[in-house]
Design a protein around this motif. Structure first.
Motif, PDB file in Angstrom:
ATOM      1  N   THR A  36     -23.279  17.641  86.499  1.00  0.00           N
ATOM      2  CA  THR A  36     -21.937  18.184  86.356  1.00  0.00           C
ATOM      3  C   THR A  36     -21.971  19.686  86.089  1.00  0.00           C
ATOM      4  O   THR A  36     -22.981  20.231  85.626  1.00  0.00           O
ATOM      5  CB  THR A  36     -21.206  17.470  85.199  1.00  0.00           C
ATOM      6  OG1 THR A  36     -19.905  18.029  85.025  1.00  0.00           O
ATOM      7  CG2 THR A  36     -21.967  17.594  83.898  1.00  0.00           C
ATOM      8  N   THR A  37     -20.864  20.334  86.376  1.00  0.00           N
ATOM      9  CA  THR A  37     -20.679  21.732  86.023  1.00  0.00           C
ATOM     10  C   THR A  37     -19.198  22.001  85.835  1.00  0.00           C
ATOM     11  O   THR A  37     -18.355  21.220  86.299  1.00  0.00           O
ATOM     12  CB  THR A  37     -21.258  22.675  87.102  1.00  0.00           C
ATOM     13  OG1 THR A  37     -21.307  24.004  86.591  1.00  0.00           O
ATOM     14  CG2 THR A  37     -20.409  22.656  88.366  1.00  0.00           C
ATOM     15  N   SER A  38     -18.872  23.100  85.156  1.00  0.00           N
ATOM     16  CA  SER A  38     -17.490  23.509  84.925  1.00  0.00           C
ATOM     17  C   SER A  38     -17.318  24.952  85.366  1.00  0.00           C
ATOM     18  O   SER A  38     -18.190  25.788  85.110  1.00  0.00           O
ATOM     19  CB  SER A  38     -17.105  23.360  83.448  1.00  0.00           C
ATOM     20  OG  SER A  38     -17.174  22.012  83.021  1.00  0.00           O
ATOM     21  N   VAL A  39     -16.182  25.250  86.003  1.00  0.00           N
ATOM     22  CA  VAL A  39     -15.947  26.590  86.530  1.00  0.00           C
ATOM     23  C   VAL A  39     -14.453  26.903  86.481  1.00  0.00           C
ATOM     24  O   VAL A  39     -13.618  26.028  86.710  1.00  0.00           O
ATOM     25  CB  VAL A  39     -16.476  26.702  87.985  1.00  0.00           C
ATOM     26  CG1 VAL A  39     -15.806  25.693  88.900  1.00  0.00           C
ATOM     27  CG2 VAL A  39     -16.329  28.104  88.524  1.00  0.00           C
ATOM     28  N   TRP A  40     -14.121  28.148  86.131  1.00  0.00           N
ATOM     29  CA  TRP A  40     -12.730  28.592  86.164  1.00  0.00           C
ATOM     30  C   TRP A  40     -12.351  28.961  87.595  1.00  0.00           C
ATOM     31  O   TRP A  40     -13.118  29.625  88.302  1.00  0.00           O
ATOM     32  CB  TRP A  40     -12.540  29.826  85.280  1.00  0.00           C
ATOM     33  CG  TRP A  40     -12.504  29.552  83.809  1.00  0.00           C
ATOM     34  CD1 TRP A  40     -13.487  29.806  82.905  1.00  0.00           C
ATOM     35  CD2 TRP A  40     -11.418  28.967  83.072  1.00  0.00           C
ATOM     36  NE1 TRP A  40     -13.094  29.423  81.645  1.00  0.00           N
ATOM     37  CE2 TRP A  40     -11.826  28.904  81.716  1.00  0.00           C
ATOM     38  CE3 TRP A  40     -10.158  28.492  83.422  1.00  0.00           C
ATOM     39  CZ2 TRP A  40     -11.008  28.395  80.713  1.00  0.00           C
ATOM     40  CZ3 TRP A  40      -9.344  27.982  82.423  1.00  0.00           C
ATOM     41  CH2 TRP A  40      -9.762  27.930  81.091  1.00  0.00           C
ATOM     42  N   LEU A  41     -11.146  28.550  88.013  1.00  0.00           N
ATOM     43  CA  LEU A  41     -10.625  28.894  89.337  1.00  0.00           C
ATOM     44  C   LEU A  41      -9.245  29.521  89.188  1.00  0.00           C
ATOM     45  O   LEU A  41      -8.445  29.094  88.347  1.00  0.00           O
ATOM     46  CB  LEU A  41     -10.532  27.650  90.233  1.00  0.00           C
ATOM     47  CG  LEU A  41     -11.854  26.966  90.596  1.00  0.00           C
ATOM     48  CD1 LEU A  41     -11.584  25.696  91.383  1.00  0.00           C
ATOM     49  CD2 LEU A  41     -12.755  27.901  91.396  1.00  0.00           C
ATOM     50  N   ASP A  42      -8.973  30.527  90.009  1.00  0.00           N
ATOM     51  CA  ASP A  42      -7.684  31.233  89.956  1.00  0.00           C
ATOM     52  C   ASP A  42      -6.631  30.478  90.757  1.00  0.00           C
ATOM     53  O   ASP A  42      -6.188  30.909  91.830  1.00  0.00           O
ATOM     54  CB  ASP A  42      -7.840  32.655  90.493  1.00  0.00           C
ATOM     55  CG  ASP A  42      -8.670  33.524  89.567  1.00  0.00           C
ATOM     56  OD1 ASP A  42      -8.541  33.374  88.341  1.00  0.00           O
ATOM     57  OD2 ASP A  42      -9.467  34.331  90.075  1.00  0.00           O
ATOM     58  N   VAL A  43      -6.240  29.339  90.228  1.00  0.00           N
ATOM     59  CA  VAL A  43      -5.220  28.519  90.880  1.00  0.00           C
ATOM     60  C   VAL A  43      -4.598  27.625  89.808  1.00  0.00           C
ATOM     61  O   VAL A  43      -5.263  27.241  88.844  1.00  0.00           O
ATOM     62  CB  VAL A  43      -5.842  27.665  92.010  1.00  0.00           C
ATOM     63  CG1 VAL A  43      -6.894  26.708  91.469  1.00  0.00           C
ATOM     64  CG2 VAL A  43      -4.763  26.891  92.774  1.00  0.00           C
ATOM     65  N   SER A  44      -3.320  27.324  89.948  1.00  0.00           N
ATOM     66  CA  SER A  44      -2.661  26.470  88.963  1.00  0.00           C
ATOM     67  C   SER A  44      -3.205  25.051  89.054  1.00  0.00           C
ATOM     68  O   SER A  44      -3.690  24.600  90.098  1.00  0.00           O
ATOM     69  CB  SER A  44      -1.145  26.461  89.187  1.00  0.00           C
ATOM     70  OG  SER A  44      -0.803  25.717  90.338  1.00  0.00           O
ATOM     71  N   ARG A  45      -3.116  24.350  87.941  1.00  0.00           N
ATOM     72  CA  ARG A  45      -3.652  22.981  87.877  1.00  0.00           C
ATOM     73  C   ARG A  45      -2.969  22.057  88.870  1.00  0.00           C
ATOM     74  O   ARG A  45      -3.613  21.206  89.502  1.00  0.00           O
ATOM     75  CB  ARG A  45      -3.480  22.446  86.453  1.00  0.00           C
ATOM     76  CG  ARG A  45      -3.923  21.014  86.254  1.00  0.00           C
ATOM     77  CD  ARG A  45      -3.864  20.672  84.795  1.00  0.00           C
ATOM     78  NE  ARG A  45      -2.556  20.925  84.235  1.00  0.00           N
ATOM     79  CZ  ARG A  45      -1.589  20.013  84.160  1.00  0.00           C
ATOM     80  NH1 ARG A  45      -1.797  18.802  84.636  1.00  0.00           N
ATOM     81  NH2 ARG A  45      -0.429  20.307  83.612  1.00  0.00           N
ATOM     82  N   THR A  46      -1.642  22.196  89.048  1.00  0.00           N
ATOM     83  CA  THR A  46      -0.919  21.314  89.962  1.00  0.00           C
ATOM     84  C   THR A  46      -1.412  21.474  91.391  1.00  0.00           C
ATOM     85  O   THR A  46      -1.623  20.490  92.112  1.00  0.00           O
ATOM     86  CB  THR A  46       0.599  21.607  89.895  1.00  0.00           C
ATOM     87  OG1 THR A  46       1.059  21.338  88.576  1.00  0.00           O
ATOM     88  CG2 THR A  46       1.356  20.736  90.874  1.00  0.00           C
ATOM     89  N   ARG A  47      -1.600  22.714  91.825  1.00  0.00           N
ATOM     90  CA  ARG A  47      -2.071  22.941  93.189  1.00  0.00           C
ATOM     91  C   ARG A  47      -3.480  22.390  93.391  1.00  0.00           C
ATOM     92  O   ARG A  47      -3.773  21.761  94.414  1.00  0.00           O
ATOM     93  CB  ARG A  47      -2.036  24.443  93.490  1.00  0.00           C
ATOM     94  CG  ARG A  47      -0.637  24.980  93.704  1.00  0.00           C
ATOM     95  CD  ARG A  47      -0.637  26.484  93.860  1.00  0.00           C
ATOM     96  NE  ARG A  47       0.649  26.957  94.370  1.00  0.00           N
ATOM     97  CZ  ARG A  47       0.972  28.230  94.529  1.00  0.00           C
ATOM     98  NH1 ARG A  47       0.096  29.169  94.204  1.00  0.00           N
ATOM     99  NH2 ARG A  47       2.150  28.574  95.005  1.00  0.00           N
ATOM    100  N   LEU A  48      -4.353  22.626  92.437  1.00  0.00           N
ATOM    101  CA  LEU A  48      -5.719  22.138  92.556  1.00  0.00           C
ATOM    102  C   LEU A  48      -5.760  20.618  92.521  1.00  0.00           C
ATOM    103  O   LEU A  48      -6.511  19.985  93.290  1.00  0.00           O
ATOM    104  CB  LEU A  48      -6.568  22.721  91.428  1.00  0.00           C
ATOM    105  CG  LEU A  48      -8.069  22.460  91.497  1.00  0.00           C
ATOM    106  CD1 LEU A  48      -8.670  22.973  92.798  1.00  0.00           C
ATOM    107  CD2 LEU A  48      -8.776  23.100  90.295  1.00  0.00           C
ATOM    108  N   PHE A  49      -4.960  20.013  91.665  1.00  0.00           N
ATOM    109  CA  PHE A  49      -4.886  18.553  91.572  1.00  0.00           C
ATOM    110  C   PHE A  49      -4.439  17.941  92.893  1.00  0.00           C
ATOM    111  O   PHE A  49      -5.067  16.996  93.405  1.00  0.00           O
ATOM    112  CB  PHE A  49      -3.914  18.176  90.449  1.00  0.00           C
ATOM    113  CG  PHE A  49      -3.577  16.713  90.365  1.00  0.00           C
ATOM    114  CD1 PHE A  49      -4.501  15.788  89.919  1.00  0.00           C
ATOM    115  CD2 PHE A  49      -2.312  16.257  90.727  1.00  0.00           C
ATOM    116  CE1 PHE A  49      -4.183  14.431  89.831  1.00  0.00           C
ATOM    117  CE2 PHE A  49      -1.984  14.913  90.643  1.00  0.00           C
ATOM    118  CZ  PHE A  49      -2.920  14.001  90.192  1.00  0.00           C
TER     119      PHE A  49
END
Length: 370
Positions: free
Chosen positions: A189-202
């Motif tokens: 596993t890994t974790s990363v910040w993305l410049d996108v709102s949670r709703t759009r990514l979901f």
């Protein structure tokens, strides 16, 4: 009582405490439940977290529903939290009262889905109530297993990968463990910040039509949802059966997937199933005997109410769970580690590129159906 509170990422620290609980009916329609740390009487497992009087008031409403008011009051020292994730904790998103309320709502929605919500399937696909119950119970086990696998609890022996400080590997021995393939399996596993709102990514990650953009094994397949059950009012909260067909139209594999979102986080969790397992489940087979290794995503918003802010970031945690071998050897060969790192880095690269593309083109709305 004792509790270990964790978030869906092995790089986010847990919180532990011993506490006393007092419950009392305050009036004919009101109840109270209060917790408080007992560090003055029992040695605390950690020194950086103390629970002040916290809990909930439950009031019975005239319509038969319950009104729940939750308060979390804690003393905490988060100086050990990596600065990369600090905003999750300073915003109270990580362990605030909203998370407890959402847990209650989710349980109520699960019960409603089990007994009331109809299952929608393609023409020619019939799933009786027994099959619906089996699918929901397996999805529930799948989600619980995923959340348990990706947390930083002391029960998970994570190893930090030399390639990156935020990639973790855990080797598990499944010999004799019900509901899992026998042998050695690996969670990475890994974790990363993305410049996108949670709703759009979901919405991007949960849709079958977008799966070929991030799933390396689905690149040349046609992914389609052929049965689903909604959980609550949000159309994204659902349990789905998906099929993957090759270019000749032959069925390659099926997936059981659950997607769920609320104000504190989003999850897309799936497990591959062969055709015989799906056939048994939809006829009401015991879901505890179906072997699954869940993989998927958790998405945490940077701020509790930042979902409508199109400039908000999301913390994406990616986790894969695969069979390494049919033996119970508790180690990984160097070539296996290299393959694991390539899979997770390629997945991060694919998702990041898709986010950059849609942000640049500003066409997220066009991808509502992906």
């Amino acid at each position: 009582m004792s509790a270990e509170l964790h978030l869906p990422s092995p790089v986010l620290l847990t919180r532990e405490c011993y506490f006393g609980r007092y419950s009392k009916q305050l009036s004919h329609n009101t109840w109270g439940v209060v917790d408080v740390s007992l560090e003055k009487f029992l040695p605390s497992p950690t020194t950086n977290f103390r629970k002040k009087p916290s809990g909930c008031l439950i009031k019975l409403m005239p319509n038969g529903h319950s009104k729940v008011t939750w308060v979390e009051h804690v003393e905490v020292e988060d100086n050990q939290v990596d600065h990369y994730f600090q905003s999750l904790f300073t915003s109270t998103l990580a362990f605030g009262a909203s998370r407890w309320i959402n847990s209650l709502i989710r349980y109520g929605e699960w019960l409603q889905t089990l007994f009331v919500t109809p299952l929608v399937a393609d023409e020619g696909v019939f799933i009786a109530q027994m099959g619906k119950t089996s699918l929901l119970q397996l999805a529930d086990r799948m989600m619980k297993t995923f959340c348990g696998n990706v947390s930083s609890t002391a029960d998970n022996p994570w190893t930090q990968m030399a390639h990156s400080p935020y990639v973790r590997i855990m080797v598990k021995n499944n010999m004799g463990e019900a509901g899992k393939p026998p042998g050695t399996s690996v969670v990475f596993t890994t974790s990363v910040w993305l410049d996108v709102s949670r709703t759009r990514l979901f919405n991007f990650l949960r849709h079958g039509n977008s799966r070929t953009k991030w799933d390396l094994l689905s690149r040349r397949h046609n992914i389609r949802e052929f049965a689903s059950m909604l959980k609550g009012e949000n159309p994204g909260n659902r349990v789905s059966l998906m099929s993957a067909h090759n270019s000749q139209g032959k069925l390659v594999i099926c997936f059981l997937q659950e997607s769920y979102t609320d104000s504190t986080g989003s999850y897309i969790v799936y497990a591959p199933l062969d055709e015989s397992a799906v056939a048994a489940l939809i006829h009401g087979a015991n879901p505890d005997k179906v072997m699954i290794l869940p993989s998927g995503f958790s998405i945490l918003p940077e701020r509790l109410h930042g979902d409508e802010d199109r400039n908000s970031r999301s913390l994406l945690t990616i986790a894969f769970h695969i069979v390494e071998s049919t033996t119970n050897e508790p180690y990984l060969a160097p070539e296996s580690i290299e393959t694991i790192y390539k899979v997770i880095s390629d997945t991060v690269y694919s998702i990041t590129n898709s986010v950059l593309y849609h942000n640049h083109r500003n066409n997220w709305m066009d991808d509502s159906n992906f």
